[in-house]
Design an enzyme around this catalytic site. Structure first.
Site, short mmCIF file in Angstrom:
data_model
loop_
_atom_site.label_atom_id
_atom_site.label_comp_id
_atom_site.label_asym_id
_atom_site.label_seq_id
_atom_site.Cartn_x
_atom_site.Cartn_y
_atom_site.Cartn_z
CG ASN A 9 -4.06 -3.05 -19.47
OD1 ASN A 9 -3.87 -2.37 -20.52
ND2 ASN A 9 -5.77 -3.12 -19.41
CD1 TRP A 10 0.43 1.94 -19.41
CD2 TRP A 10 1.70 1.83 -21.57
NE1 TRP A 10 1.36 2.66 -18.93
CE2 TRP A 10 2.51 2.34 -20.43
CE3 TRP A 10 2.47 2.49 -22.73
CZ2 TRP A 10 3.83 3.21 -20.36
CZ3 TRP A 10 3.60 2.58 -22.46
CH2 TRP A 10 4.81 2.87 -21.26
CE LYS A 11 -7.59 -0.38 -19.29
NZ LYS A 11 -8.50 0.18 -18.56
CG HIS A 95 -9.24 -5.51 -19.45
ND1 HIS A 95 -10.38 -5.20 -19.95
CD2 HIS A 95 -8.27 -5.45 -18.22
CE1 HIS A 95 -10.10 -3.79 -19.04
NE2 HIS A 95 -9.04 -3.91 -18.20
CD GLU A 97 -11.00 -1.68 -21.26
OE1 GLU A 97 -10.20 -2.14 -21.71
OE2 GLU A 97 -11.22 -1.24 -19.72
CD GLU A 165 -8.47 -4.59 -13.92
OE1 GLU A 165 -7.76 -4.03 -13.71
OE2 GLU A 165 -8.95 -5.04 -15.32
N GLY A 171 -11.91 2.87 -15.19
CA GLY A 171 -12.21 3.89 -15.82
C GLY A 171 -13.01 4.79 -15.27
CB SER A 208 -10.63 4.15 -10.18
OG SER A 208 -11.13 4.16 -11.46
N GLY A 229 -5.14 0.83 -14.69
CA GLY A 229 -5.31 1.46 -15.92
C GLY A 229 -4.69 2.90 -16.08
N GLY A 230 -5.56 4.03 -16.37
CA GLY A 230 -5.33 5.42 -16.32
C GLY A 230 -4.12 6.11 -15.51
P1 13P Z 1 -8.55 2.76 -14.55
O1 13P Z 1 -6.91 2.24 -14.02
O2 13P Z 1 -8.03 3.09 -16.23
O3 13P Z 1 -9.63 2.49 -13.76
O4 13P Z 1 -8.37 0.84 -14.87
C1 13P Z 1 -8.28 -0.49 -15.20
C2 13P Z 1 -8.11 -1.56 -15.76
O5 13P Z 1 -8.97 -2.08 -16.41
C3 13P Z 1 -6.58 -2.29 -15.58
O6 13P Z 1 -7.02 -3.63 -15.88
#
Ligand code: 13P
Length: 243
Positions: A9-11, A95, A97, A165, A171, A208, A229-230
């Site tokens: 997930n590149w957000k 998600h 967010e 999640e 994050g 994470s 994510g990251g």
């Molecule tokens: P991180 O891997 O950066 O914690 O993010 C997880 C995420 O929200 C994937 O959708």
């Protein structure tokens, strides 16, 4: 054994230029014989360039969100129909967010799930609790509410994926312990079956995930893959997670 699924997930990161340089580095890092299923959720503005860059590969891609209707007077929204036309296979829904920042409700997310499936695309539903909810022992209740409203709306005979999640692990560098992941995934699996879903529905973990902890997490019986994510923004890190 279920085939593992690794989703990135590149957000709100990377434009078309960075997307191109990412895949130029990432694709040679994957062994030819790799059986892993991989999906990239890229910003909507990069769907077209991602489609071209991945056209000769087995890697899928998807959008990070869509609207609950296919077209009409909804300025600024993204249509699942258009996402499909570009060649996406998946759409990420709910998600945390989207839930927290954009105030998306379970009902709204459930509507989108139905729509996504009606087009033959696969919805990936994100669920998870806040730290306060975990500390108050409400994790299972929260996951249940998020799951059940979605499951009532979609066709359980069609494909869909769950990504657990925990919000406090997103994050933050703070990963859930293997015991917390194993316990919660087992609860989710049970809930899915209780509601008439399949034992084969994939349940991914997100929060994470990085090369340093991915092997240990993937060894948990109830973990069918990851939503990253990251660490998915770096070709080397993400390829290590997918190997
Ligand atoms: P991180 O891997 O950066 O914690 O993010 C997880 C995420 O929200 C994937 O959708």
């Amino acid at each position: 054994m279920k085939q593992k699924l690794f989703a990135a997930n590149w957000k709100l990161n990377k434009g078309p230029k960075e997307t191109k340089s990412f895949f130029e580095e990432f694709l040679p890092l994957l062994p030819q014989e790799s059986q892993a299923q991989i999906v990239f959720f890229v910003p909507a503005t990069n769907l077209e360039s991602t489609a071209q860059l991945l056209s000769q590969t087995k890697i899928h891609f998807g959008a990070q969100n869509c609207y609950s209707q296919l077209n009409g007077a909804f300025t600024g929204e993204i249509s699942a129909q258009i996402i499909k036309e570009i060649g996406a296979r998946y759409i990420l829904l709910g998600h945390s967010e989207r839930r927290q920042i954009f105030k998306e409700s379970d009902e709204f997310i459930a509507l989108k799930g139905k729509l996504v499936q009606s087009l033959g695309l696969i919805p990936m539903l994100c669920i998870g609790e806040t730290l306060e909810e975990r500390d108050a022992g409400k994790t299972e209740k929260i996951c249940e509410a998020q799951l059940v409203s979605f499951m009532k709306s979609i066709d359980l005979k069609k494909d869909w994926v769950v990504a657990y999640e925990p919000i406090w692990a997103i994050g933050t560098g703070r990963t859930a312990t293997t015991q917390q992941v194993s316990e919660t995934h087992a609860q989710i699996k049970k809930l899915i079956q209780r509601e008439g879903g399949s034992s084969q529905t994939l349940i991914l973990y997100g929060g994470s995930v990085k090369p340093e902890n991915s092997k240990e997490l993937l060894a948990i019986a109830e973990v069918d893959g990851f939503l990253v994510g990251g660490a998915s923004l770096d070709p080397h890190s993400f390829s290590k997670i997918c190997l």
